[in-house]
Design a protein around this motif. Sequence first.
Motif, PDB file in Angstrom:
ATOM      1  N   TYR A 129      10.570  13.571   5.281  1.00  0.00           N
ATOM      2  CA  TYR A 129       9.812  12.321   5.400  1.00  0.00           C
ATOM      3  C   TYR A 129      10.719  11.203   5.921  1.00  0.00           C
ATOM      4  O   TYR A 129      10.348  10.462   6.831  1.00  0.00           O
ATOM      5  CB  TYR A 129       9.221  11.947   4.043  1.00  0.00           C
ATOM      6  CG  TYR A 129       8.688  10.549   3.954  1.00  0.00           C
ATOM      7  CD1 TYR A 129       7.436  10.219   4.455  1.00  0.00           C
ATOM      8  CD2 TYR A 129       9.433   9.535   3.343  1.00  0.00           C
ATOM      9  CE1 TYR A 129       6.950   8.932   4.369  1.00  0.00           C
ATOM     10  CE2 TYR A 129       8.950   8.253   3.253  1.00  0.00           C
ATOM     11  CZ  TYR A 129       7.713   7.954   3.763  1.00  0.00           C
ATOM     12  OH  TYR A 129       7.227   6.667   3.677  1.00  0.00           O
ATOM     13  N   LYS A 181       4.872  13.086  -3.143  1.00  0.00           N
ATOM     14  CA  LYS A 181       4.804  12.675  -4.545  1.00  0.00           C
ATOM     15  C   LYS A 181       6.013  13.222  -5.287  1.00  0.00           C
ATOM     16  O   LYS A 181       6.489  14.321  -5.015  1.00  0.00           O
ATOM     17  CB  LYS A 181       3.535  13.215  -5.200  1.00  0.00           C
ATOM     18  CG  LYS A 181       2.318  12.390  -4.951  1.00  0.00           C
ATOM     19  CD  LYS A 181       1.193  12.896  -5.798  1.00  0.00           C
ATOM     20  CE  LYS A 181       0.400  11.736  -6.330  1.00  0.00           C
ATOM     21  NZ  LYS A 181      -0.661  12.163  -7.235  1.00  0.00           N
ATOM     22  N   PRO A 235       0.837  -1.198   0.000  1.00  0.00           N
ATOM     23  CA  PRO A 235       0.000   0.000   0.000  1.00  0.00           C
ATOM     24  C   PRO A 235       0.875   1.252   0.000  1.00  0.00           C
ATOM     25  O   PRO A 235       1.938   1.275   0.615  1.00  0.00           O
ATOM     26  CB  PRO A 235      -0.806  -0.118   1.290  1.00  0.00           C
ATOM     27  CG  PRO A 235      -0.105  -1.126   2.128  1.00  0.00           C
ATOM     28  CD  PRO A 235       0.692  -1.992   1.208  1.00  0.00           C
ATOM     29  N   ARG A 236       0.432   2.265  -0.708  1.00  0.00           N
ATOM     30  CA  ARG A 236       1.200   3.512  -0.799  1.00  0.00           C
ATOM     31  C   ARG A 236       1.137   4.234   0.531  1.00  0.00           C
ATOM     32  O   ARG A 236       0.089   4.363   1.133  1.00  0.00           O
ATOM     33  CB  ARG A 236       0.613   4.408  -1.883  1.00  0.00           C
ATOM     34  CG  ARG A 236       1.451   5.661  -2.112  1.00  0.00           C
ATOM     35  CD  ARG A 236       0.806   6.586  -3.102  1.00  0.00           C
ATOM     36  NE  ARG A 236       1.452   7.786  -3.474  1.00  0.00           N
ATOM     37  CZ  ARG A 236       2.159   8.619  -2.746  1.00  0.00           C
ATOM     38  NH1 ARG A 236       2.398   8.357  -1.511  1.00  0.00           N
ATOM     39  NH2 ARG A 236       2.664   9.730  -3.222  1.00  0.00           N
ATOM     40  N   ASP A 237       2.280   4.702   0.977  1.00  0.00           N
ATOM     41  CA  ASP A 237       2.362   5.475   2.212  1.00  0.00           C
ATOM     42  C   ASP A 237       1.846   6.879   1.907  1.00  0.00           C
ATOM     43  O   ASP A 237       2.450   7.609   1.120  1.00  0.00           O
ATOM     44  CB  ASP A 237       3.809   5.514   2.700  1.00  0.00           C
ATOM     45  CG  ASP A 237       3.971   6.199   4.041  1.00  0.00           C
ATOM     46  OD1 ASP A 237       2.998   6.827   4.509  1.00  0.00           O
ATOM     47  OD2 ASP A 237       5.066   6.116   4.617  1.00  0.00           O
ATOM     48  N   GLU A 238       0.743   7.255   2.521  1.00  0.00           N
ATOM     49  CA  GLU A 238       0.121   8.545   2.243  1.00  0.00           C
ATOM     50  C   GLU A 238       0.995   9.722   2.686  1.00  0.00           C
ATOM     51  O   GLU A 238       0.833  10.828   2.186  1.00  0.00           O
ATOM     52  CB  GLU A 238      -1.250   8.621   2.918  1.00  0.00           C
ATOM     53  CG  GLU A 238      -2.260   7.618   2.366  1.00  0.00           C
ATOM     54  CD  GLU A 238      -2.552   7.811   0.884  1.00  0.00           C
ATOM     55  OE1 GLU A 238      -2.630   8.967   0.414  1.00  0.00           O
ATOM     56  OE2 GLU A 238      -2.694   6.788   0.178  1.00  0.00           O
ATOM     57  N   ASP A 239       1.917   9.489   3.616  1.00  0.00           N
ATOM     58  CA  ASP A 239       2.785  10.562   4.097  1.00  0.00           C
ATOM     59  C   ASP A 239       3.949  10.838   3.149  1.00  0.00           C
ATOM     60  O   ASP A 239       4.555  11.904   3.192  1.00  0.00           O
ATOM     61  CB  ASP A 239       3.361  10.216   5.482  1.00  0.00           C
ATOM     62  CG  ASP A 239       2.282  10.146   6.545  1.00  0.00           C
ATOM     63  OD1 ASP A 239       1.251  10.832   6.385  1.00  0.00           O
ATOM     64  OD2 ASP A 239       2.465   9.407   7.525  1.00  0.00           O
ATOM     65  N   LYS A 240       4.268   9.857   2.310  1.00  0.00           N
ATOM     66  CA  LYS A 240       5.412   9.999   1.410  1.00  0.00           C
ATOM     67  C   LYS A 240       5.098  11.039   0.333  1.00  0.00           C
ATOM     68  O   LYS A 240       4.056  10.984  -0.304  1.00  0.00           O
ATOM     69  CB  LYS A 240       5.742   8.659   0.755  1.00  0.00           C
ATOM     70  CG  LYS A 240       7.020   8.681  -0.041  1.00  0.00           C
ATOM     71  CD  LYS A 240       7.384   7.303  -0.520  1.00  0.00           C
ATOM     72  CE  LYS A 240       8.705   7.337  -1.264  1.00  0.00           C
ATOM     73  NZ  LYS A 240       9.090   6.018  -1.736  1.00  0.00           N
TER      74      LYS A 240
END
Length: 137
Positions: free
Chosen positions: A90, A25, A18-23
């Motif tokens: 991050y 773009k 799952p994509r880390d939403e905090d990372k």
Amino acid sequence: SSGINAEYGEEMNIYKKPRDEDKPKRHASAYFHFLVDFRKKMAGKPLPEHTTIPKLSGALWQKMTEDERRPYNEKMEQEKKVYEQKLADYRKMKAEEAIKLAEKTKPEDGGVGGGYSEYTAPPASTPVTIPAASAAS
């Protein structure tokens, strides 16, 4: 056909992390900045037969000189600096989270941990014995 695609998507979700939403773009490339402007210019204009905007923009981008590309490259570089700073922040945050988690899970006695399992090797100083092959006649 949508049923097959839905099944495929569900199966692939098992393998995708799952994509880390905090990372943050990643920044857009210079070409993508050009493509945004090109799409605005081409909006409402008829396209030549068997042609798409990406085909036209790609051909035009290849013919452009470095001076013509400069504004798009500069915009990309600005975004890249912002992205790299956000990424550094991050990574620092993730490292701090890992340290806090490690401190929470540290053994009470401060030790490193107990014995060996089938997945960990003994220290190099431990002699390894290999059973002798039985003599078969």
